[in-house]
Design a protein around this motif. Structure first.
Motif, PDB file in Angstrom:
ATOM      1  N   VAL A  77      38.892  39.996  36.889  1.00 47.08           N
ATOM      2  CA  VAL A  77      38.169  41.177  36.406  1.00 47.08           C
ATOM      3  C   VAL A  77      38.668  41.650  35.041  1.00 47.08           C
ATOM      4  CG1 VAL A  77      37.567  41.953  38.730  1.00 47.08           C
ATOM      5  CG2 VAL A  77      39.677  42.801  37.651  1.00 47.08           C
ATOM      6  N   VAL A 192      40.692  39.816  41.792  1.00 45.78           N
ATOM      7  CA  VAL A 192      40.334  40.650  42.947  1.00 45.78           C
ATOM      8  C   VAL A 192      39.467  39.837  43.903  1.00 45.78           C
ATOM      9  CG1 VAL A 192      39.298  42.835  43.682  1.00 45.78           C
ATOM     10  CG2 VAL A 192      40.314  42.652  41.394  1.00 45.78           C
ATOM     11  N   GLU A 194      36.497  38.839  46.229  1.00 50.82           N
ATOM     12  CA  GLU A 194      35.070  39.140  46.054  1.00 50.82           C
ATOM     13  C   GLU A 194      34.585  40.192  47.049  1.00 50.82           C
ATOM     14  OE1 GLU A 194      33.243  35.012  44.240  1.00 50.82           O
ATOM     15  OE2 GLU A 194      33.447  35.195  46.420  1.00 50.82           O
ATOM     16  N   ILE A 197      35.499  43.580  45.745  1.00 53.40           N
ATOM     17  CA  ILE A 197      34.642  43.968  44.614  1.00 53.40           C
ATOM     18  C   ILE A 197      33.305  44.502  45.119  1.00 53.40           C
ATOM     19  CG2 ILE A 197      33.341  43.091  42.628  1.00 53.40           C
ATOM     20  CD1 ILE A 197      35.632  41.039  42.208  1.00 53.40           C
ATOM     21  N   ASN A 201      33.661  48.989  44.462  1.00 58.76           N
ATOM     22  CA  ASN A 201      33.562  48.924  43.006  1.00 58.76           C
ATOM     23  C   ASN A 201      34.092  50.193  42.328  1.00 58.76           C
ATOM     24  OD1 ASN A 201      32.445  47.324  40.646  1.00 58.76           O
ATOM     25  ND2 ASN A 201      31.430  49.298  40.333  1.00 58.76           N
ATOM     26  N   LEU A 204      37.887  50.225  42.430  1.00 59.81           N
ATOM     27  CA  LEU A 204      38.393  49.210  41.507  1.00 59.81           C
ATOM     28  C   LEU A 204      38.335  49.717  40.063  1.00 59.81           C
ATOM     29  CD1 LEU A 204      39.425  46.400  40.810  1.00 59.81           C
ATOM     30  CD2 LEU A 204      37.070  45.551  40.987  1.00 59.81           C
ATOM     31  N   HIS A 282      34.256  38.508  36.875  1.00 60.47           N
ATOM     32  CA  HIS A 282      33.372  39.626  37.270  1.00 60.47           C
ATOM     33  C   HIS A 282      33.624  40.781  36.291  1.00 60.47           C
ATOM     34  CE1 HIS A 282      31.150  42.477  39.718  1.00 60.47           C
ATOM     35  NE2 HIS A 282      32.148  43.330  39.526  1.00 60.47           N
ATOM     36  N   VAL A 284      33.520  44.491  35.681  1.00 53.79           N
ATOM     37  CA  VAL A 284      33.457  45.746  36.435  1.00 53.79           C
ATOM     38  C   VAL A 284      32.716  46.785  35.612  1.00 53.79           C
ATOM     39  CG1 VAL A 284      34.809  47.562  37.541  1.00 53.79           C
ATOM     40  CG2 VAL A 284      35.633  45.207  37.577  1.00 53.79           C
TER      41      VAL A 284
END
Length: 285
Positions: A77, A192, A194, A197, A201, A204, A282, A284
């Motif tokens: 991330v 992180v 999945e 996540i 979210n 995070l 990913h 964020v």
């Protein structure tokens, strides 16, 4: 309060996490962030992410990229430390080996397969034009204490680890450093799971915001050099040199870097294939 488990190596790179935890910054946001030390490094953290023992990890870039390609259900991330890791190449103080050429074909101590100490042995071999089939041999030693025993007792011949972490061991006359091998990419990222996540979210995003505010100003914290020297039992001048060489990051790992890491790992036969950027990363939001 949401409980979140995070893992990392108990080294100076991660002091910012300790400071934010000590200040209660996550609890103020209704997050119970629990830090777990992984003395076994990246290989141990990859295993912990896979099992769900931890939700997040501050982990070596090359190690987590390899493990995600191998099936670890996690995503990167963010970059955590932008600068390369300076791997010292060590032998026992009384070893007969004096140069990198001397250790060609001997046994590298590694914390575990898939760890940074394992993968960077390939990078060092490539840098020195060794035969990757014939000139690399490995002995699993679990962690830094295991490396001290392994090299001292002659079970392995050399060991690669971050040079400032091992400097006190060199100063104490246990290891002798015969070379350095900087990683050819940013050294630490935040990975992180999945499923975390997908379901957490907002938490995070909050965690990343808190740690990023601290790392952005980390070097300007009053007497941070003395704090690090005391906490990690290092010489002040070594800490000051390390701080001058180290830059933290608050941004995502870019496509060019991901491509570079995959190209090198693939060419060394460490990964079986290269994957799309979105398979590893990913963003964020």
């Amino acid at each position: 309060m949401k409980k979140v488990n995070i893992g990392g190596v108990p080294e100076h790179f991660n002091l910012a996490w300790y400071l934010t935890l000590k200040n209660g910054e996550y609890k103020a946001e209704n997050i119970n962030l629990r830090w777990h030390d992984y003395h076994g490094g990246t290989g141990a953290m990859c295993k912990a992410l896979r099992s769900g023992e931890i939700d997040m990890a501050v982990i070596l870039t090359e190690g987590i990229i390899k493990d995600v390609i191998d099936g670890n259900p996690s995503k990167i991330v963010q970059t955590f430390v932008e600068t390369p890791l300076n791997w010292g190449i060590h032998v026992a103080a009384d070893s007969k080996f004096k140069s990198l050429e001397d250790i060609k074909g001997t046994r590298a101590a590694i914390s575990r397969y898939g760890s940074g100490s394992h993968l960077m042995a390939y990078i060092n071999a490539k840098n020195n034009d060794w035969d990757l089939e014939k000139d690399l041999k490995f002995e699993v030693i679990s962690n830094l204490d295991g490396a001290i025993r392994g090299l001292t007792e002659g079970k392995a011949d050399y060991f690669m680890w971050e040079k400032f972490t091992t400097k006190p061991i060199v100063d104490d006359g246990i290891f002798r450093r015969i070379g350095n091998c900087p990683s050819p990419w940013p050294c630490f990222v935040i990975a992180v799971r999945e499923d975390f996540i997908e379901n957490n979210n907002d938490e995070l995003k909050t965690i990343l915001n808190i740690i990023n505010q601290t790392t952005a100003d980390f070097k300007s914290i009053p007497s941070i050099d003395k704090t690090i020297a005391n906490r990690y039992e290092q010489e002040l001048e070594d800490v000051q040199e390390w701080l001058s060489l180290t830059e933290w990051s608050q941004t995502i790992l870019d496509k060019k870097t991901i491509q570079n890491v995959q190209d090198q790992l693939f060419n060394l036969n460490i990964i079986p294939k290269k994957v799309d950027y979105d398979f590893l990363i990913h963003n964020v939001e």
